[in-house]
Scaffold this motif. Sequence first.
Motif, PDB file in Angstrom:
ATOM      1  N   ILE A 214     -28.534   1.714  60.540  1.00  0.00           N
ATOM      2  CA  ILE A 214     -27.575   2.033  61.601  1.00  0.00           C
ATOM      3  C   ILE A 214     -26.182   1.768  61.037  1.00  0.00           C
ATOM      4  N   ILE A 215     -25.389   2.841  60.837  1.00  0.00           N
ATOM      5  CA  ILE A 215     -24.087   2.703  60.190  1.00  0.00           C
ATOM      6  C   ILE A 215     -22.993   3.093  61.191  1.00  0.00           C
ATOM      7  N   LYS A 216     -21.988   2.198  61.338  1.00  0.00           N
ATOM      8  CA  LYS A 216     -20.911   2.438  62.297  1.00  0.00           C
ATOM      9  C   LYS A 216     -19.541   2.212  61.647  1.00  0.00           C
ATOM     10  N   ASP A 217     -18.532   2.658  62.391  1.00  0.00           N
ATOM     11  CA  ASP A 217     -17.146   2.429  62.004  1.00  0.00           C
ATOM     12  C   ASP A 217     -16.777   0.990  62.364  1.00  0.00           C
ATOM     13  N   GLN A 218     -16.131   0.280  61.454  1.00  0.00           N
ATOM     14  CA  GLN A 218     -15.800  -1.126  61.680  1.00  0.00           C
ATOM     15  C   GLN A 218     -14.810  -1.311  62.816  1.00  0.00           C
ATOM     16  N   LEU A 219     -13.895  -0.355  63.016  1.00  0.00           N
ATOM     17  CA  LEU A 219     -12.861  -0.515  64.039  1.00  0.00           C
ATOM     18  C   LEU A 219     -13.367  -0.130  65.431  1.00  0.00           C
ATOM     19  N   GLY A 220     -13.803   1.130  65.571  1.00  0.00           N
ATOM     20  CA  GLY A 220     -14.226   1.587  66.895  1.00  0.00           C
ATOM     21  C   GLY A 220     -15.703   1.451  67.151  1.00  0.00           C
ATOM     22  N   GLU A 221     -16.460   0.999  66.132  1.00  0.00           N
ATOM     23  CA  GLU A 221     -17.918   0.888  66.215  1.00  0.00           C
ATOM     24  C   GLU A 221     -18.567   2.204  66.632  1.00  0.00           C
ATOM     25  N   ASN A 222     -17.984   3.304  66.159  1.00  0.00           N
ATOM     26  CA  ASN A 222     -18.571   4.621  66.421  1.00  0.00           C
ATOM     27  C   ASN A 222     -19.604   4.938  65.349  1.00  0.00           C
ATOM     28  N   ALA A 223     -20.633   5.674  65.728  1.00  0.00           N
ATOM     29  CA  ALA A 223     -21.658   6.070  64.763  1.00  0.00           C
ATOM     30  C   ALA A 223     -21.043   6.976  63.705  1.00  0.00           C
ATOM     31  N   LEU A 224     -21.417   6.759  62.446  1.00  0.00           N
ATOM     32  CA  LEU A 224     -20.874   7.543  61.347  1.00  0.00           C
ATOM     33  C   LEU A 224     -21.908   8.548  60.853  1.00  0.00           C
ATOM     34  N   TYR A 225     -21.530   9.813  60.898  1.00  0.00           N
ATOM     35  CA  TYR A 225     -22.397  10.928  60.506  1.00  0.00           C
ATOM     36  C   TYR A 225     -22.235  11.217  59.011  1.00  0.00           C
ATOM     37  N   LYS A 226     -23.320  11.555  58.360  1.00  0.00           N
ATOM     38  CA  LYS A 226     -23.331  11.931  56.932  1.00  0.00           C
ATOM     39  C   LYS A 226     -22.827  10.823  56.014  1.00  0.00           C
ATOM     40  N   VAL A 227     -23.222   9.606  56.286  1.00  0.00           N
ATOM     41  CA  VAL A 227     -22.969   8.514  55.353  1.00  0.00           C
ATOM     42  C   VAL A 227     -24.013   8.595  54.237  1.00  0.00           C
ATOM     43  N   GLU A 228     -23.580   8.659  52.984  1.00  0.00           N
ATOM     44  CA  GLU A 228     -24.510   8.705  51.851  1.00  0.00           C
ATOM     45  C   GLU A 228     -25.067   7.312  51.594  1.00  0.00           C
ATOM     46  N   ILE A 229     -26.390   7.192  51.615  1.00  0.00           N
ATOM     47  CA  ILE A 229     -27.057   5.914  51.370  1.00  0.00           C
ATOM     48  C   ILE A 229     -27.824   6.032  50.053  1.00  0.00           C
ATOM     49  N   SER A 230     -27.312   5.383  49.017  1.00  0.00           N
ATOM     50  CA  SER A 230     -27.960   5.396  47.695  1.00  0.00           C
ATOM     51  C   SER A 230     -28.781   4.125  47.550  1.00  0.00           C
ATOM     52  N   ILE A 231     -30.065   4.269  47.218  1.00  0.00           N
ATOM     53  CA  ILE A 231     -30.999   3.144  47.172  1.00  0.00           C
ATOM     54  C   ILE A 231     -31.645   3.085  45.796  1.00  0.00           C
ATOM     55  N   LYS A 232     -31.499   1.943  45.127  1.00  0.00           N
ATOM     56  CA  LYS A 232     -32.077   1.798  43.786  1.00  0.00           C
ATOM     57  C   LYS A 232     -32.950   0.548  43.736  1.00  0.00           C
ATOM     58  N   ASP A 233     -34.193   0.746  43.325  1.00  0.00           N
ATOM     59  CA  ASP A 233     -35.135  -0.362  43.164  1.00  0.00           C
ATOM     60  C   ASP A 233     -34.746  -1.150  41.914  1.00  0.00           C
ATOM     61  N   GLN A 234     -34.410  -2.419  42.069  1.00  0.00           N
ATOM     62  CA  GLN A 234     -33.980  -3.225  40.920  1.00  0.00           C
ATOM     63  C   GLN A 234     -35.117  -3.531  39.961  1.00  0.00           C
ATOM     64  N   ARG A 235     -36.336  -3.351  40.398  1.00  0.00           N
ATOM     65  CA  ARG A 235     -37.477  -3.644  39.541  1.00  0.00           C
ATOM     66  C   ARG A 235     -37.837  -2.452  38.660  1.00  0.00           C
ATOM     67  N   THR A 236     -37.893  -1.255  39.250  1.00  0.00           N
ATOM     68  CA  THR A 236     -38.343  -0.074  38.503  1.00  0.00           C
ATOM     69  C   THR A 236     -37.222   0.904  38.172  1.00  0.00           C
ATOM     70  N   ASN A 237     -36.031   0.694  38.767  1.00  0.00           N
ATOM     71  CA  ASN A 237     -34.918   1.631  38.638  1.00  0.00           C
ATOM     72  C   ASN A 237     -35.178   2.958  39.346  1.00  0.00           C
ATOM     73  N   TYR A 238     -36.272   3.058  40.090  1.00  0.00           N
ATOM     74  CA  TYR A 238     -36.488   4.232  40.927  1.00  0.00           C
ATOM     75  C   TYR A 238     -35.370   4.299  41.970  1.00  0.00           C
ATOM     76  N   PHE A 239     -34.872   5.487  42.266  1.00  0.00           N
ATOM     77  CA  PHE A 239     -33.783   5.603  43.222  1.00  0.00           C
ATOM     78  C   PHE A 239     -33.974   6.819  44.115  1.00  0.00           C
ATOM     79  N   LYS A 240     -33.305   6.797  45.232  1.00  0.00           N
ATOM     80  CA  LYS A 240     -33.284   7.938  46.133  1.00  0.00           C
ATOM     81  C   LYS A 240     -31.970   7.891  46.909  1.00  0.00           C
ATOM     82  N   GLU A 241     -31.621   9.009  47.506  1.00  0.00           N
ATOM     83  CA  GLU A 241     -30.391   9.061  48.303  1.00  0.00           C
ATOM     84  C   GLU A 241     -30.626   9.893  49.544  1.00  0.00           C
ATOM     85  N   VAL A 242     -30.161   9.389  50.680  1.00  0.00           N
ATOM     86  CA  VAL A 242     -30.302  10.082  51.957  1.00  0.00           C
ATOM     87  C   VAL A 242     -28.965  10.001  52.694  1.00  0.00           C
ATOM     88  N   GLU A 243     -28.903  10.639  53.878  1.00  0.00           N
ATOM     89  CA  GLU A 243     -27.691  10.609  54.691  1.00  0.00           C
ATOM     90  C   GLU A 243     -28.043  10.302  56.135  1.00  0.00           C
TER      91      GLU A 243
END
Length: 601
Positions: free
Chosen positions: A504-533
């Motif tokens: 759940i990603i929001k704006d810090q000031l107005g606490e509005n929901a943020l659309y199309k936030v890029e979420i990059s996720i990297k496994d520190q063990r295997t270096n496997y990664f994925k990215e979603v929005e």
Amino acid sequence: MKFYIACIQKLSELVQETSGVENKFLACPTLRVYEASDFDFLTVSQMNAEDRLSTENISMQFNSLSSSKTYWDVDATNSLFDLYKERLENLKLRTQDDVSQGNESAQELLHNKDGSPSEALINYTKTLDEYDQILDEHREFLSEIDVEASEPEELLNSRKWDVLQKQLALFVANWKLNAHKEEIEKALERINKLTDFDSFLALKNTIENRLRNAEITGIKSLSEFSKLQIFPTDFNKSDLSWSSLEITNAEVDTIFKRAQKALKGFNEDLLTFDYNEDFIEKITASYCIITVKRPWLNKNIFDSEFIDGNTKNKTFTYANKILLIKDIRVILKEDLTPKEKKEIDGNSIIKFGPIFMKNQAFINATSKKTFIKAITSKEIYTKAYAPKINKKLAKISSGLILSKPVKKGSLVKHKKAKPILHRQKFATIKQKNSAQKVQIKSTKSRNNPKFFERQMRLKQTKPLQSVQLSQKLQLTAKTLDLKNLMIYNIQKSPKTITSRVHFIIKDQLGENALYKVEISIKDQRTNYFKEVETDQDGQITINLTESNYEITLRKDGFKELTFIESIKKDANKTIGKQLEPHEVFYESYFLVGIIGDQISL
């Protein structure tokens, strides 16, 4: 990877039309990613330390030289700036005495001992004035000719012109005989050559000064002291410099066949590496051609007559223009089943050529078309691309995706001097009983980290078979038969338990929901990664295995946020974050190729 190669070919044809035949398009075979912030130094009035590092980095890359006639790539060991400077410093010039040889006799012919013009020079000058008057008569006659004159008038004009031409020829003949025309002109040429030599030395000195000043980065932004200048300077801040590209499924085969001829040799592995892409309706992207100028570069200086001796030099290609692409969209056909679309959202590695795609199927709000798009984070590529992820995955599944039957004891050979991502070691592949169980033997070990990359480039000749292994995590191409070798599905063993992670990603000031936030996720063990929005509610849910993950959140207009999150086994988790507003732009570009010119160094 027909669509990727077709993209390169179509772009090369578009830019070649505007660049002329003297400049050739050369494709870049490896992945080169740039972010908009890498080019901020182009528009600042005074560069700071970070800007100076950026301009040095970009200069090093864009000043790379290629000795190949079929491709160009970034190469820090072959720098146009360094090699040009080195050759200039080592030039052997003719001496001034050599250049001025015969100058004394020329001076005696042209001038008296007191420095006044000689009689021969006076007569030459007087005759030259008379010659100019005769030419004026010719010009006046031609200007008075009536284009609509009658036939008799045309005949008369023709005879007058013949008389004028003979008078001119007679005048020049007498000039040569009686006014020492040729002797005077040769003497003038000797005197002027010495002047030209002085001009050459002045040019060489100017270039050397610019080279020295260019090494002190940041004296003046985009001044003559720069190692390179890039135009348009605002291409990273405005879409006006970008054009649209589209390749449909109906035309991809035709363009690919042209590419196999035009791009022959730039990367044989990519040109012959094929998989079924019928599930793709079309590819869309934006491209930009940026011009690179170098105030210190004057390659014609090496052609001067004042350089002594012939040296054996090597011919290189350098970039006059750089071709970048962005906003890559792979539009999928409508006949994909919900199960197939779900596979895209799963634990997969999705690639378009060398470019990794996001693990998420998007739907265009207007056209309702399903599409996937490229991962744009340069940091993700830097940290997780090629050797690191390949090493981890190869250890986990050393026999993954064998796509071509190989006879017992045969060698998987690799062509030398081709611009592949990683040099491969020869591996012996032994096949037992069936294609479902494969044993790999390499010169080092079963877990050869470079085997992964080699197998991903093998040309598919028949449907893939799943590789059943006992390890906890394995990579197979079992699902999505139509998408073999484009979507690599990471499958867990029955004992592997995943957890649902809700963002759940929001704006810090107005606490509005943020659309199309890029979420990059990297496994520190295997270096496997994925990215979603995130969706319009600022939320998204994914499945992750137990591990520690490095997670980065990015959205235009907000400061990037990176944190470490520990995911436990079978423990669903909600991660709520707020992003701080900040004036920043996260657009990224992929370098496809260059329009090049040649130089001998």
